[in-house]
Design a protein around this motif. Structure first.
Motif, PDB file in Angstrom:
ATOM      1  N   SER A 178      -7.436   3.033 -10.925  1.00  0.00           N
ATOM      2  CA  SER A 178      -8.521   2.099 -11.236  1.00  0.00           C
ATOM      3  C   SER A 178      -8.177   0.716 -10.685  1.00  0.00           C
ATOM      4  CB  SER A 178      -8.748   2.019 -12.751  1.00  0.00           C
ATOM      5  OG  SER A 178      -9.838   1.160 -13.053  1.00  0.00           O
ATOM      6  N   TYR A 179      -9.240  -0.042 -10.322  1.00  0.00           N
ATOM      7  CA  TYR A 179      -9.066  -1.415  -9.835  1.00  0.00           C
ATOM      8  C   TYR A 179      -9.819  -2.346 -10.772  1.00  0.00           C
ATOM      9  CZ  TYR A 179     -10.127  -5.673  -7.232  1.00  0.00           C
ATOM     10  OH  TYR A 179     -10.283  -6.981  -6.873  1.00  0.00           O
ATOM     11  N   THR A 183       0.814  -1.229   0.000  1.00  0.00           N
ATOM     12  CA  THR A 183       0.000   0.000   0.000  1.00  0.00           C
ATOM     13  C   THR A 183       0.848   1.281   0.000  1.00  0.00           C
ATOM     14  OG1 THR A 183      -1.848  -1.125   1.057  1.00  0.00           O
ATOM     15  CG2 THR A 183      -1.767   1.286   1.247  1.00  0.00           C
ATOM     16  N   LYS A 191      -6.857  -5.785  -4.116  1.00  0.00           N
ATOM     17  CA  LYS A 191      -6.831  -4.375  -3.734  1.00  0.00           C
ATOM     18  C   LYS A 191      -5.776  -4.111  -2.656  1.00  0.00           C
ATOM     19  CE  LYS A 191     -11.418  -2.479  -4.724  1.00  0.00           C
ATOM     20  NZ  LYS A 191     -12.592  -1.822  -4.145  1.00  0.00           N
ATOM     21  N   LYS A 219     -13.483   3.764 -11.562  1.00  0.00           N
ATOM     22  CA  LYS A 219     -12.446   3.504 -10.566  1.00  0.00           C
ATOM     23  C   LYS A 219     -12.412   2.038 -10.150  1.00  0.00           C
ATOM     24  CE  LYS A 219     -10.542   5.321  -6.242  1.00  0.00           C
ATOM     25  NZ  LYS A 219      -9.301   5.815  -6.842  1.00  0.00           N
ATOM     26  N   ASP A 220     -13.572   1.414  -9.866  1.00  0.00           N
ATOM     27  CA  ASP A 220     -13.619   0.010  -9.424  1.00  0.00           C
ATOM     28  C   ASP A 220     -14.361  -0.807 -10.470  1.00  0.00           C
ATOM     29  OD1 ASP A 220     -12.283   0.243  -6.881  1.00  0.00           O
ATOM     30  OD2 ASP A 220     -14.043   1.341  -6.183  1.00  0.00           O
ATOM     31  N   GLU A 263       0.749   4.201  -2.956  1.00  0.00           N
ATOM     32  CA  GLU A 263       0.316   5.577  -2.652  1.00  0.00           C
ATOM     33  C   GLU A 263       1.363   6.581  -3.116  1.00  0.00           C
ATOM     34  OE1 GLU A 263      -0.310   5.448   1.545  1.00  0.00           O
ATOM     35  OE2 GLU A 263      -2.450   5.006   1.354  1.00  0.00           O
ATOM     36  N   ASP A 307      -4.776  -1.387   0.706  1.00  0.00           N
ATOM     37  CA  ASP A 307      -5.540  -0.874   1.848  1.00  0.00           C
ATOM     38  C   ASP A 307      -5.844   0.610   1.718  1.00  0.00           C
ATOM     39  OD1 ASP A 307      -5.457  -3.360   2.960  1.00  0.00           O
ATOM     40  OD2 ASP A 307      -3.696  -2.946   4.204  1.00  0.00           O
ATOM     41  N   SER A 308      -5.690   1.174   0.541  1.00  0.00           N
ATOM     42  CA  SER A 308      -5.885   2.616   0.351  1.00  0.00           C
ATOM     43  C   SER A 308      -6.708   2.849  -0.912  1.00  0.00           C
ATOM     44  CB  SER A 308      -4.535   3.316   0.236  1.00  0.00           C
ATOM     45  OG  SER A 308      -4.692   4.649  -0.185  1.00  0.00           O
ATOM     46  N   LYS A 309      -7.301   4.013  -0.997  1.00  0.00           N
ATOM     47  CA  LYS A 309      -8.067   4.412  -2.182  1.00  0.00           C
ATOM     48  C   LYS A 309      -7.229   5.234  -3.160  1.00  0.00           C
ATOM     49  CE  LYS A 309     -12.127   2.657  -1.276  1.00  0.00           C
ATOM     50  NZ  LYS A 309     -12.736   1.645  -2.168  1.00  0.00           N
ATOM     51  N   LEU A 310      -5.931   5.361  -2.879  1.00  0.00           N
ATOM     52  CA  LEU A 310      -5.065   6.156  -3.747  1.00  0.00           C
ATOM     53  C   LEU A 310      -4.591   5.296  -4.919  1.00  0.00           C
ATOM     54  CD1 LEU A 310      -2.967   8.181  -1.143  1.00  0.00           C
ATOM     55  CD2 LEU A 310      -4.993   8.894  -2.416  1.00  0.00           C
ATOM     56  N   TYR A 311      -5.426   5.124  -5.924  1.00  0.00           N
ATOM     57  CA  TYR A 311      -5.084   4.452  -7.169  1.00  0.00           C
ATOM     58  C   TYR A 311      -6.022   4.977  -8.241  1.00  0.00           C
ATOM     59  CZ  TYR A 311      -9.000   1.487  -5.658  1.00  0.00           C
ATOM     60  OH  TYR A 311     -10.210   1.028  -5.235  1.00  0.00           O
TER      61      TYR A 311
END
Length: 930
Positions: A130-131, A103, A122, A295-296, A107, A124-128
């Protein structure tokens, strides 16, 4: 002719443009560098994902793909990502094995502006960006529901769950989804959890424990097909393969994939787990082309069992076959494209060559036609160059004349300064030699005039030395010097100053050879300057030392102190001309150290400095032994042909007097007005205090901080403050005074050399009542003070001057010496006696009066009287003081001042040290005898 030339240029440019356009028209599309960092376990699944990416990449020629495999090692994957970022990638695709360790690096990459696609698992963070991946929780639920359907009609179903890595997010989410279904059905029960780390080896170790424990179970749910296959093999070894149903996850094609295992009856079922390789490549191009993306992105899964496995397997095989055909066709297309590019390039080269040949032919024709014209232009330019050369020679001659004129003017004006200085010093010394017993203030003012006139003369001498050095006219006068005595004599000059200020002053000489070839006058200037600086910046009670030592080829000098020291920046610029550190703006001109360095370098020596603020300063000098490093012209010859040293001592100015706050006496407190004077220049401060003390009680402070304390405590009637102060300046001080309710009523007069309107406006805006520009008239300042005080209706009495100082004549002495020496001693004693009451009278004044250098005077007095000059002056003062005490006409304090001591305390210390009795005890013993 110009038309032909222009046409040639245009043709050449068109040919070049045509060639470049043809060569690069097929390479205009940008190519983006995409990196894929893989860290998942399982060879088959990993190979399937990489193959899918490579197949999809064939449809996206704008992407350049680099794949790096960390082999299920998270630490290696972190290093791989850092290396990829440093190589300059445009987009990063990451498939982590474990979420937590990866992670932070993801980031960091995302925050640096590089798009990041998270694949399969995934972080542990939302700093990306696209997943892409399946929903592991739903996969677990799907497996649970399938087992739930298998359990219809059965009383109880016992389940063993074989995990991936316990800390990985896919394993945890699959378990949560699976447990979410199992926990709602009482017939379904998990009897054991096996943590196998996604690999068959883990199953071999951990599942064996389950089998050995004889735990009964009906179904195995393995988190991937590899672990499911290993569990089947272990059951088969024990003959249990037909008693237990096995469900896996992945559903990969190929001989070792889940599809084949379901078709062979090894697995009851497997859940399709899409790897998302194709989707990742398509998503990467969308992101790099600035297209909007989700994003997801959750990939769908399905159950594969005997009902649909054949269809799915055939589709997978068909897809692989088609992809292989596409790859072969793409290779052929690339080969044909490369052939086309080569042929196209060759064609454009040929066309360019033809056009170039035509253009060159035209240019050759043009060059022949313009040759005559060029020759004419060259002749014209040659004439111009010759004319300009003549002008340059003329200008150089004028510049040289101007330089000579400037040097001559500078030298003349410097010499012209000496005449008015002499006219100043002459009358001042004459007045000082008169009877000023009843006029102590006049004597003090005259001494101040003399001191500053001598300082100005010294500065002129330094400037003259600089001009000599700049014009290579500074001539060495080298002679053989007894360096041990030379250093000792310079040391003695400052002994009296050190004693008066209570400074520990020491000399250590450790020379194996006492003789040294130097220009004594220059070295004297250097040591005098270093010692003067040491005494300037060392407080009372401090320490100053001189050390002399040598080696086989060098003599070393160290002049050190434990004074205020210098900052690192000040040390770097210590030898720069006219440089002054911010703390030392009122202490000198910035000439001394630079001149010292020049003089040492003339001796082919070295000088350096070490200093630390608040600790002290050390100067180091290195001088070469012998005389081979000097030129023959550097030596001074006597009439007998011997090499001799010419030695002239520089003017000595005692600038080491202590600076301290002088609180008003009880008598002064009877005056009506109190003026606080804040000035860091000691001489100006003393002069203003003396002048203003005729009318007011004057309190002194050296800086704004001290001034604020006194203003708050004493609340003066008026404040006179300089703007340029160390630390807080005068404007900030005025603002602080005007902001305090206790002192806001006090008028403030600001003194400054800054005369600009904007600068004066800043002073008034700070709250100053008056802004006076230097130089100013003391009478105008006094008038302004009176007006400001009268405007506030504060009227007080003025004060009287201090008492005068009484001076005594010298004592008679009988010596058996020749007439010449008697004349010398008589003149010597008369000069000392005449100036005894002058506390500023020192060795250099005596040297000037006697017409001798310091070295000559010291040696002669030492030989005839057995004293050093400083000790003789002190001895004579104590002897006169003894006579006055015996007469019992003056107080001890009056006697101290009358014989030239700076304070009664210092007088008492010196008297007791010499006579073993204090002045009071000595007087009492005389009275007792009477």
């Amino acid at each position: 002719m110009k038309t032909i030339r222009n046409h040639c240029y245009i043709g050449f440019l068109l040919a070049a443009a045509f060639f470049l356009t043809g060569c690069f028209q097929t390479k205009t599309n940008p190519v983006y560098k995409v990196a894929f960092s893989q860290c998942t376990s399982g060879d088959v699944w990993r190979q399937e994902m990489e193959a899918a990416m490579l197949r999809e990449k064939e449809f996206h020629p704008s992407l350049e793909l680099e794949i790096v495999d960390a082999l299920a090692n998270s630490e290696k994957q972190i290093r791989d990502i850092d290396s990829l970022v440093n190589s300059g990638i445009d987009l990063l695709i990451v498939s982590p094995n474990e979420a937590e360790p990866i992670t932070p690096v993801v980031e960091r990459v995302f925050s640096s502006g590089i798009p990041v696609i998270i694949l399969d698992r995934k972080t542990d963070s939302k700093l990306y960006t696209s997943y892409i991946g399946a929903n592991n929780f739903e996969i677990g639920r799907t497996a649970g529901n399938y087992i739930k359907n298998l359990a219809n009609g059965l009383d109880e179903v016992k389940i063993v769950e074989i995990w991936g890595t316990k800390g990985s997010s896919p394993a945890q989410n699959r378990h949560k989804g699976f447990s979410d279904v199992i926990s709602t059905n009482p017939k379904l029960r998990i009897v054991d959890n096996v943590f196998a780390n996604w690999e068959a080896d883990g199953v071999d170790t951990e599942f064996k424990k389950t089998l050995d424990s004889l735990v009964e179970f009906d179904i195995i749910f393995a988190h991937n097909d590899r672990m499911a296959l290993k569990a089947y093999q272990m059951l088969r070894e024990r003959g249990l393969e037909n008693k237990v149903d096995i469900i896996g996850v992945d559903g990969l094609s190929g001989p070792r994939g889940g599809l084949q295992q379901v078709e062979d009856g090894i697995l009851e079922a497997t859940l399709l787990y899409p790897h998302g390789g194709e989707e990742a490549i398509r998503m990467a191009e969308d992101i790099l082309m600035k297209k909007p993306v989700v994003k997801d992105n959750i990939l769908q899964s399905t159950i594969i069992n005997q009902t649909n496995v054949r269809i799915l397997k055939m589709q997978a095989e068909k897809l692989a076959s088609q992809q292989e055909q596409i790859s072969r066709q793409q290779k052929k297309i690339n080969d044909q494209t490369e052939i086309f590019r080569d042929q196209n390039t060759a064609l454009y080269i040929l066309i360019f060559s033809l056009i170039t040949a035509l253009v060159l032919g035209a240019m050759v024709y043009y060059s022949l036609m313009t040759k005559q014209e060029a020759n004419l232009e060259l002749e014209t330019k040659n004439i111009e160059i010759l004319e300009q050369q003549a002008k340059i020679v003329e200008m150089a001659a004028k510049a040289e004349e101007a330089t000579k004129a400037k040097i001559k003017f500078f030298t003349n004006i410097s010499h012209e300064f000496r005449t008015p200085l002499t006219l100043i010093l002459g009358p001042v010394e004459e007045l000082l030699s008169g009877n000023l017993d009843n006029k102590p203030q006049i004597k003090k003012d005259l001494s101040l005039m003399k001191k500053n006139a001598m300082r100005l003369l010294r500065l002129i001498n330094q400037l003259m030395d600089f001009r000599k050095i700049e014009n290579n006219k500074m001539v060495l006068k080298v002679g053989r010097v007894d360096f041990r005595n030379f250093v000792a004599e310079i040391f003695e000059v400052f002994e009296e100053t050190a004693r008066r200020r209570g400074i520990r002053y020491s000399l250590k000489i450790d020379l194996t050879d006492r003789w040294l070839w130097v220009d004594a006058e220059m070295i004297d200037k250097v040591l005098f300057n270093l010692l003067s600086n040491a005494f300037k910046f060392t407080i009372e009670g401090g320490e100053i030392w001189i050390k002399a030592s040598d080696s086989d080829s060098m003599v070393f000098l160290e002049v050190g102190d434990n004074g205020r020291g210098m900052s690192k920046e000040h040390v770097e610029h210590a030898f720069d001309r006219f440089y002054q550190g911010e703390t030392y703006q009122t202490k000198g001109t910035g000439l001394g150290l630079s001149l010292s360095q020049e003089l040492i370098q003339l001796h082919k020596g070295e000088i350096s400095v070490e200093s630390e603020k608040g600790v002290g300063t050390r100067f180091y000098i290195g001088l070469k032994k012998g005389k081979l490093h000097f030129n023959d012209s550097d030596f001074v010859l006597t009439s007998g042909g011997e090499k001799k040293n010419s030695f002239i001592l520089p003017f000595m100015v005692d600038e080491s007097a202590p600076s301290r706050l002088e609180p008003p006496t009880e008598e002064e407190r009877g005056k009506n007005y109190t003026v606080l004077l804040i000035e860091d220049n000691e001489e100006l401060s003393d002069f203003l205090k003396k002048t203003l003390s005729r009318e007011y009680i004057v309190l002194k402070a050296d800086d704004a901080e001290q001034g604020l304390k006194i203003a708050s405590k004493e609340v003066p009637d008026l404040i006179v403050c300089d703007i340029m102060l160390p630390g807080q300046d005068g404007r900030a001080f005025t603002k602080a005074i005007k902001s305090d309710i206790n002192t806001s009523h006090i008028p403030v007069i600001l003194l400054t050399a800054q005369s600009k309107v904007s600068q004066r406006l800043k002073g008034i805006q700070a709250g100053a009542d008056l802004y006076l520009t230097k130089p100013f008239s003391i009478s105008i300042l006094a008038a302004h003070i009176r007006n400001l005080i009268n405007n506030r209706n504060l009227i007080k009495d003025s004060v009287k001057d201090s008492e005068p100082i009484f001076v005594l004549p010298t004592e008679k002495m009988q010596l058996k010496i020749n007439p010449t020496d008697k004349k010398f001693i008589k003149e010597f004693k008369e000069i000392v006696s005449a100036n005894m009451m002058d506390s500023s009278f020192g060795v250099m004044d005596l040297c000037e009066r006697m017409g001798l250098s310091r070295v000559q005077l010291y040696r002669k007095v030492k030989a005839l009287l057995g004293y050093t000059v400083s000790d003789y002056i002190k001895e004579l003062r104590l002897l006169k003081a003894k006579e006055l005490i015996m007469k019992n006409e003056l107080s001890i304090a009056e006697i101290a001042y009358s014989v030239g001591f700076t304070s009664p305390a210092y007088f008492s210390t010196a008297f007791k040290s010499h006579y073993q009795l204090s002045p009071s005890d000595f007087r009492n013993s005389i009275m007792d005898k009477k």
